[in-house]
Design a protein around this motif. Sequence first.
Motif, mmCIF file in Angstrom:
data_model
loop_
_atom_site.group_PDB
_atom_site.id
_atom_site.type_symbol
_atom_site.label_atom_id
_atom_site.label_comp_id
_atom_site.label_asym_id
_atom_site.label_seq_id
_atom_site.Cartn_x
_atom_site.Cartn_y
_atom_site.Cartn_z
ATOM 1 N N ILE A 151 0.835 -1.207 0.000
ATOM 2 C CA ILE A 151 0.000 0.000 0.000
ATOM 3 C C ILE A 151 0.866 1.251 0.000
ATOM 4 N N TYR A 152 1.953 1.246 0.781
ATOM 5 C CA TYR A 152 2.839 2.417 0.786
ATOM 6 C C TYR A 152 3.448 2.628 -0.604
ATOM 7 N N ASN A 153 3.956 1.552 -1.225
ATOM 8 C CA ASN A 153 4.558 1.686 -2.554
ATOM 9 C C ASN A 153 3.556 2.224 -3.564
ATOM 10 N N ALA A 154 2.320 1.719 -3.499
ATOM 11 C CA ALA A 154 1.283 2.200 -4.420
ATOM 12 C C ALA A 154 0.953 3.656 -4.145
ATOM 13 N N GLY A 155 0.775 3.994 -2.864
ATOM 14 C CA GLY A 155 0.459 5.380 -2.517
ATOM 15 C C GLY A 155 1.566 6.340 -2.885
ATOM 16 N N ALA A 156 2.813 5.948 -2.631
ATOM 17 C CA ALA A 156 3.946 6.801 -2.978
ATOM 18 C C ALA A 156 4.003 7.022 -4.484
ATOM 19 N N ALA A 157 3.729 5.959 -5.262
ATOM 20 C CA ALA A 157 3.734 6.084 -6.723
ATOM 21 C C ALA A 157 2.652 7.050 -7.192
ATOM 22 N N VAL A 158 1.497 7.021 -6.534
ATOM 23 C CA VAL A 158 0.397 7.935 -6.885
ATOM 24 C C VAL A 158 0.823 9.382 -6.664
ATOM 25 N N PHE A 159 1.462 9.647 -5.532
ATOM 26 C CA PHE A 159 1.885 11.023 -5.251
ATOM 27 C C PHE A 159 2.961 11.483 -6.232
ATOM 28 N N ARG A 160 3.908 10.612 -6.564
ATOM 29 C CA ARG A 160 4.943 11.004 -7.529
ATOM 30 C C ARG A 160 4.327 11.290 -8.888
ATOM 31 N N THR A 161 3.332 10.496 -9.265
ATOM 32 C CA THR A 161 2.700 10.680 -10.569
ATOM 33 C C THR A 161 2.032 12.039 -10.671
ATOM 34 N N GLN A 162 1.484 12.542 -9.559
ATOM 35 C CA GLN A 162 0.848 13.861 -9.599
ATOM 36 C C GLN A 162 1.832 14.972 -9.259
ATOM 37 N N GLY A 163 3.154 14.624 -9.231
ATOM 38 C CA GLY A 163 4.192 15.632 -9.089
ATOM 39 C C GLY A 163 4.618 15.940 -7.669
ATOM 40 N N ASN A 164 4.176 15.140 -6.706
ATOM 41 C CA ASN A 164 4.512 15.388 -5.302
ATOM 42 C C ASN A 164 5.416 14.264 -4.789
ATOM 43 N N ALA A 165 6.721 14.407 -4.983
ATOM 44 C CA ALA A 165 7.676 13.421 -4.465
ATOM 45 C C ALA A 165 8.118 13.771 -3.049
ATOM 46 N N LYS A 166 7.777 14.972 -2.598
ATOM 47 C CA LYS A 166 8.216 15.433 -1.278
ATOM 48 C C LYS A 166 7.517 14.687 -0.145
ATOM 49 N N LEU A 167 6.213 14.433 -0.296
ATOM 50 C CA LEU A 167 5.466 13.783 0.779
ATOM 51 C C LEU A 167 5.979 12.374 1.072
ATOM 52 N N PRO A 168 6.161 11.488 0.065
ATOM 53 C CA PRO A 168 6.732 10.171 0.369
ATOM 54 C C PRO A 168 8.094 10.255 1.053
ATOM 55 N N MET A 169 8.901 11.244 0.657
ATOM 56 C CA MET A 169 10.201 11.427 1.308
ATOM 57 C C MET A 169 10.023 11.761 2.780
ATOM 58 N N GLN A 170 9.098 12.665 3.090
ATOM 59 C CA GLN A 170 8.862 13.061 4.479
ATOM 60 C C GLN A 170 8.339 11.891 5.310
ATOM 61 N N ILE A 171 7.463 11.104 4.711
ATOM 62 C CA ILE A 171 6.942 9.924 5.416
ATOM 63 C C ILE A 171 8.064 8.927 5.672
ATOM 64 N N MET A 172 8.900 8.699 4.667
ATOM 65 C CA MET A 172 10.027 7.777 4.829
ATOM 66 C C MET A 172 10.972 8.262 5.916
ATOM 67 N N PHE A 173 11.215 9.561 5.955
ATOM 68 C CA PHE A 173 12.105 10.130 6.976
ATOM 69 C C PHE A 173 11.544 9.882 8.377
ATOM 70 N N ALA A 174 10.265 10.180 8.565
ATOM 71 C CA ALA A 174 9.641 10.009 9.874
ATOM 72 C C ALA A 174 9.638 8.549 10.311
ATOM 73 N N MET A 175 9.290 7.662 9.399
ATOM 74 C CA MET A 175 9.206 6.245 9.751
ATOM 75 C C MET A 175 10.584 5.620 9.961
ATOM 76 N N ASN A 176 11.590 6.125 9.269
ATOM 77 C CA ASN A 176 12.948 5.628 9.498
ATOM 78 C C ASN A 176 13.443 6.008 10.889
ATOM 79 N N ILE A 177 13.073 7.193 11.339
ATOM 80 C CA ILE A 177 13.431 7.605 12.704
ATOM 81 C C ILE A 177 12.752 6.676 13.715
ATOM 82 N N VAL A 178 11.462 6.390 13.480
ATOM 83 C CA VAL A 178 10.731 5.467 14.353
ATOM 84 C C VAL A 178 11.415 4.110 14.384
#
Length: 451
Positions: A151-178
């Motif tokens: 689901i994350y991979n699919a959702g991240a791909a959806v955001f990149r397709t609409q030109g928003n690569a920043k949000l998946p990066m921010q989510i990855m950053f937060a979850m990596n800290i966790v």
Amino acid sequence: MNLGETSKVRLFSNRDLFYLFLPLIIEQMLEFITGLADSIMVSYVGEAAVSGVSLVDFIMQFLISLFAALATGGAVVAGQYLGSKHQKEAKEAANQLVWFAGGFALIVMVLVYLFQRPIFHLLFGQIEADVYRHSYSYMMVVAASIPFLAIYNAGAAVFRTQGNAKLPMQIMFAMNIVNILGNAVMVYGFQMGTLGVAIPTLISRIGAAVLVMFWAIRPENPLQIQKTLRHHVNGQLIRQILGIGAPYGLENGMFYFGRLLILSLVSSFGTASIAANSVAQTLVNFEVLPGLAIGLGLTVVISRCMGSGDIEQSKYYTKKVVGIIYVVQTVVCLSLIALMPVIMGIYGLSAEATRLVWILVIAHAVMEIIWPLGYTLPVTFRASGDAKFPMAVSMSSMIVCRILMAYVISYLFDWGLIGVWAAMFLDWIVKAVIFTWRYFSMKWAKYSVIK
């Protein structure tokens, strides 16, 4: 589509490309660093734990590659619909991708739980009891994360397709800290062993999926995911997604199968070669990381161009992005080589293993002049709808060059580990030649996912 048409207005400005590619590079870098931190922390538990976790991680990385391939298929379909100004169909493709990926991954998770022991014996043969105990404990927890990974991979791909690569990066950053903090607390603080590594991994993956879906259902998104538990399967869109995702998934599957065979070959060369291969692989992954990340962004760019029927812009951006990758990876390679004395001092390998790592890292850096032609051009083909050709070439070249020639060069010429890597470079060269020919033939430009 007119092969000779030219566009006065570019679909993506330099600023657009920068804000698309940079978050992707950072996101991939975070994933790389987190994997490195995880391996260091699990080593505190013991060698058996390291081996057990690494076996499970191999399986999980394979599954992630399948979900990434499926996400690529969805991104191409949605991107081409966006490019052709069919907003409704693009949104529907995004919804079909998320639901299909989640459902497919749920089935995979059940199969993993049911056949965990046969899967391990099939892939890795007989495993020491202590190693199997750790791998079993780790797998029983992280297997629950499989649907969330999809689901994350699919959702991240959806955001990149609409030109928003920043949000998946921010989510990855937060979850990596966790993940890292959770590992530190549970492994070092509560002495939970393998479970102390597994539980934070599961929590971070669940968190990533929940966050990406939380933002995906917001109405301001061009590719909004519908907030409902009732879903209608659109067979045509699923077939379009699988038309790209299935060949790419098979290609990735062959890559991991080849890795297994090569690892068994490397293990026959002795301890120094095994250690050198492991360290060198870790380091050179850093060299190609920018190219892999930018390739995800190129999928978005080319699918939009092809959806709009503008082949000239597809050619323009392909050449431009290949040039960008050459520049970025050259900087990365030179930086890595400059840091090698420090890095090798940290690892503390034997003299022979150190010598081999130096040879392999430098050779890999030199061969980076070939890599974009073999790995970036196929991105353009897939984003255009031409997915079966790169699959056939990559799988054939993997079998003949990277596997068969690895045995021939290593044993016949007595090159050992260097022969294995020479076979890999031969694989790059063969693919680069064929894909360059394919690119200039313009056969890829005759494909289209949407009708």
